[in-house]
Design an enzyme around this catalytic site. Structure first.
Site, short mmCIF file in Angstrom:
data_model
loop_
_atom_site.label_atom_id
_atom_site.label_comp_id
_atom_site.label_asym_id
_atom_site.label_seq_id
_atom_site.Cartn_x
_atom_site.Cartn_y
_atom_site.Cartn_z
N CYS A 59 -4.79 -3.88 3.07
CA CYS A 59 -4.56 -3.16 4.27
C CYS A 59 -5.69 -3.74 5.30
CB CYS A 59 -3.95 -2.01 4.33
SG CYS A 59 -3.08 -1.54 5.88
N GLU B 156 0.74 -1.18 -0.07
CA GLU B 156 -0.01 -0.12 -0.02
C GLU B 156 0.86 1.10 0.03
OE1 GLU B 156 -2.28 0.37 3.61
OE2 GLU B 156 -3.94 1.41 2.61
N LYS C 147 -10.35 0.61 -1.75
CA LYS C 147 -10.46 0.11 -0.59
C LYS C 147 -11.71 0.45 0.13
CE LYS C 147 -7.21 0.42 3.70
NZ LYS C 147 -6.48 1.35 4.28
O1 LIG Z 1 -2.35 6.79 4.06
C1 LIG Z 1 -1.41 6.23 3.56
O2 LIG Z 1 -0.09 6.92 3.10
C2 LIG Z 1 -1.40 4.97 3.00
N1 LIG Z 1 -2.58 4.25 3.79
C3 LIG Z 1 -2.39 3.71 5.16
O3 LIG Z 1 -1.53 3.74 5.80
C4 LIG Z 1 -3.65 3.11 5.70
C5 LIG Z 1 -4.68 4.18 5.83
S1 LIG Z 1 -4.28 5.24 7.13
N2 LIG Z 1 -3.38 2.32 6.93
C6 LIG Z 1 -3.95 0.99 7.32
O4 LIG Z 1 -4.99 0.77 6.81
C7 LIG Z 1 -3.34 0.61 8.41
C8 LIG Z 1 -4.07 -0.73 8.74
C9 LIG Z 1 -3.52 -1.08 10.27
O5 LIG Z 1 -2.49 -0.93 10.68
C10 LIG Z 1 -4.31 -1.99 11.11
O6 LIG Z 1 -5.46 -2.77 10.51
O7 LIG Z 1 -3.93 -2.52 11.95
#
Ligand SMILES: O=C(O)CNC(=O)[C@H](CS)NC(=O)CCC(=O)C(=O)O
Length: 318
Positions: free
Chosen positions: A183, A70, A142
């Site tokens: 993710c 991701e 997503k």
């Molecule tokens: O925004 C970005 O740069 C890339 N996207 C992410 O990092 C995303 C959304 S903030 N992160 C997750 O989904 C972490 C999930 C996780 O850590 C869990 O389910 O425990």
């Protein structure tokens, strides 16, 4: 800074893989897959150069499908930055990644691309599948957004700037039928049940940027559970290490077979970001999927459960 070869995970994973590949003859049903681990930053050019180098390495190693984590192309270092760089799928950034696929004759799973959304305040977090001619085969946006207060870390509110998708996506490839996810989706097993039992997925792709805290607690268990309960391979390419002052990711890229065995892995959160870059490589065996499913025929029970199917048919929530 030059790295010693022995400490360089790329070298280690590729060289140990090569020596195994020499020892065993490959069955016709086996196709080579790679999962990239990297530490993307807000430097789009530098991230592209890393991806380009890894595509070439993978191609030389005989990989047919290379899976990126991701946010491979960009990790923001401040609020709003992702919206500023978001582009349509036919924009210049994705075109460059399509060229990489074409030049190296390799399929690419590009999980978590910042796709321009329905308005200026929203993007889609989009998993793009590109074939070996450089054509986009499918897009998965997503569905489950990471709005979470991580203990001892920070509050994430992905829905502030992201519009969720509402389509389940599978695509046939040389590696079998792929189920596309991203993710945080991994925490919602009904999505994976549908990918397997309604859409016949064989290989589930989970590009991720798990936090260090949640990764330590849950990452491996969630992924292995999805592999076991769907009898699919799971390929989980992960961001790893420190992206900027505020963000770090857990790492531990994994490829898991349909019996739930970890067949390839790269280290969890490394102390140096240089050391966290590499490719985990495995030969996916479609006969192995068939064998696990025949010996333990859980689909017969699940598909006969009328009530279960009615329940999950309502998904995703619309
Ligand atoms: O925004 C970005 O740069 C890339 N996207 C992410 O990092 C995303 C959304 S903030 N992160 C997750 O989904 C972490 C999930 C996780 O850590 C869990 O389910 O425990």
């Amino acid at each position: 800074m030059a790295l010693s070869l022995a400490r360089n995970p790329i070298h280690r994973s590729l060289s140990s893989f090569r020596s195994r590949a020499f020892k065993c003859s490959m069955a016709a049903s086996s196709i080579r897959v790679g999962a990239v681990q990297m530490t993307s930053t807000n430097d789009i050019e530098a991230n592209f150069n890393t991806c380009s180098r890894l595509v070439k390495e993978a191609s030389i190693a005989g990989v047919k499908l290379l899976c990126f984590p991701e946010a491979f192309s960009f990790v923001s270092s401040r609020d709003g930055e992702s919206l500023e760089i978001a582009e349509p799928i036919d924009g210049p950034i994705m075109q460059r990644y399509c060229s990489l696929a074409r030049e190296s004759n390799i399929w690419l799973s590009l999980g978590g691309f910042q796709e321009k959304g329905p308005d200026d305040n929203h993007l889609h977090n989009t998993h793009v599948l590109v074939d070996d001619t450089g054509s986009i085969k499918s897009l998965y946006r997503k569905i489950h957004l990471f709005d979470v207060d991580v203990p001892g870390n920070m509050v994430y509110k992905e829905s502030n700037f992201t519009t969720p998708g509402d389509d389940i996506v599978v695509e046939d490839s040389p590696v079998g039928r792929l189920g596309l996810t991203v993710c945080y989706d991994i925490r919602f097993p009904e999505l994976y049940q549908l990918l397997r039992f309604q859409h016949n997925a064989q290989v589930l792709l989970v590009p991720a940027a798990f936090t260090r805290v949640t990764g330590e607690a849950h990452w491996e268990i969630l992924l292995r559970a999805r592999a076991i309960e769907t009898q699919c391979y799971v390929v989980a390419a992960a961001q790893a290490g420190k992206h900027n002052e505020k963000r770090e990711s857990y790492g531990d890229s994994l490829i898991i077979d349909p019996w739930g065995r970890i067949t390839a892995r790269l280290p969890a959160f490394a102390l140096s970001d240089r050391l966290s870059t590499g490719i985990a490589i495995v030969d996916i065996d479609l006969l192995n999927i068939a064998s696990v499913r025949t010996r333990m025929p859980i689909s017969e029970v699940i598909l006969n459960r009328h009530l279960f199917l009615e329940d999950v048919n309502g998904f995703p929530l619309s």
